[in-house]
Design a protein around this motif. Structure first.
Motif, PDB file in Angstrom:
ATOM      1  N   ALA A   1       0.849  -1.190   0.000  1.00 55.53           N
ATOM      2  CA  ALA A   1       0.000   0.000   0.000  1.00 55.53           C
ATOM      3  C   ALA A   1       0.884   1.240   0.000  1.00 55.53           C
ATOM      4  N   TYR A   2       0.242   2.377  -0.262  1.00 52.77           N
ATOM      5  CA  TYR A   2       0.952   3.653  -0.164  1.00 52.77           C
ATOM      6  C   TYR A   2       0.008   4.703   0.399  1.00 52.77           C
ATOM      7  N   ILE A   3       0.615   5.750   0.979  1.00 54.82           N
ATOM      8  CA  ILE A   3      -0.161   6.898   1.440  1.00 54.82           C
ATOM      9  C   ILE A   3       0.615   8.172   1.113  1.00 54.82           C
ATOM     10  N   TRP A   4      -0.123   9.212   0.777  1.00 55.65           N
ATOM     11  CA  TRP A   4       0.416  10.570   0.727  1.00 55.65           C
ATOM     12  C   TRP A   4      -0.007  11.189   2.050  1.00 55.65           C
ATOM     13  N   THR A   5       0.939  11.676   2.827  1.00 56.75           N
ATOM     14  CA  THR A   5       0.618  12.164   4.160  1.00 56.75           C
ATOM     15  C   THR A   5       1.345  13.453   4.480  1.00 56.75           C
ATOM     16  N   ASP A   6       0.767  14.202   5.370  1.00 51.83           N
ATOM     17  CA  ASP A   6       1.405  15.407   5.879  1.00 51.83           C
ATOM     18  C   ASP A   6       2.448  14.972   6.899  1.00 51.83           C
ATOM     19  N   VAL A   7       3.625  15.592   6.884  1.00 55.66           N
ATOM     20  CA  VAL A   7       4.673  15.170   7.819  1.00 55.66           C
ATOM     21  C   VAL A   7       4.361  15.534   9.260  1.00 55.66           C
ATOM     22  N   THR A   8       3.347  16.340   9.495  1.00 59.47           N
ATOM     23  CA  THR A   8       2.971  16.663  10.875  1.00 59.47           C
ATOM     24  C   THR A   8       2.088  15.577  11.487  1.00 59.47           C
TER      25      THR A   8
END
Length: 148
Positions: free
Chosen positions: A120-127
């Motif tokens: 799987a993959y996710i695009w995420t905010d580093v916060t």
């Protein structure tokens, strides 16, 4: 693009330090988010999320390996290799002293992501609270100070 002298210096220092396996990691970013890939459950460190990354092959430069690994693992086309975000050392699944060199990477487009080695993959905010190792958290913290 990242300088040739930096790449050569990183490789030479790893050799002096007795590192047997060089690895590259990419902080692929888009619109303030970063791309994380989930390792297969039955793999070494299975189930964790990580940066697109992989081994540097014999005779390959760090930048060439980085472009190849991002393309192989995500299907995304690298436009630019930017800021060097540091490295971390670890023991590979086969017991080799390894060093992962991490760079910020710009891609031509953030989608579609085509996975070949991950579940799987996710695009995420580093916060966000991220399901990654402490070493990757440190890399992303440095990314935040540079790009945050």
């Amino acid at each position: 693009m990242v300088s040739h002298s930096l790449l050569t210096g990183l490789t030479s220092a790893a050799e002096v330090d007795g590192i047997q396996q060089l690895v590259v990691g990419a902080v692929v970013h888009d619109s303030g988010r970063v791309l994380l890939l989930q390792r297969p459950k039955d793999d070494f460190m299975g189930g964790i999320f990580e940066l697109p990354s992989g081994k540097v092959e014999s005779g390959e430069t760090l930048d060439s390996a980085l472009i190849r690994e991002v393309t192989e693992e995500t299907g995304l086309r690298v436009k630019n290799i930017g800021e060097y975000l540091g490295s971390f050392d670890y023991e590979s699944g086969s017991g080799k002293p390894s060093r992962q060199f991490n760079f910020v990477v710009d891609v031509a487009a953030p989608e579609p992501v085509t996975l070949t080695e991950h579940d799987a993959y996710i695009w995420t905010d580093v916060t966000d609270e991220l399901p990654v190792t402490d070493a990757v958290k440190d890399v992303l913290a440095k990314y935040s100070t540079v790009f945050g």
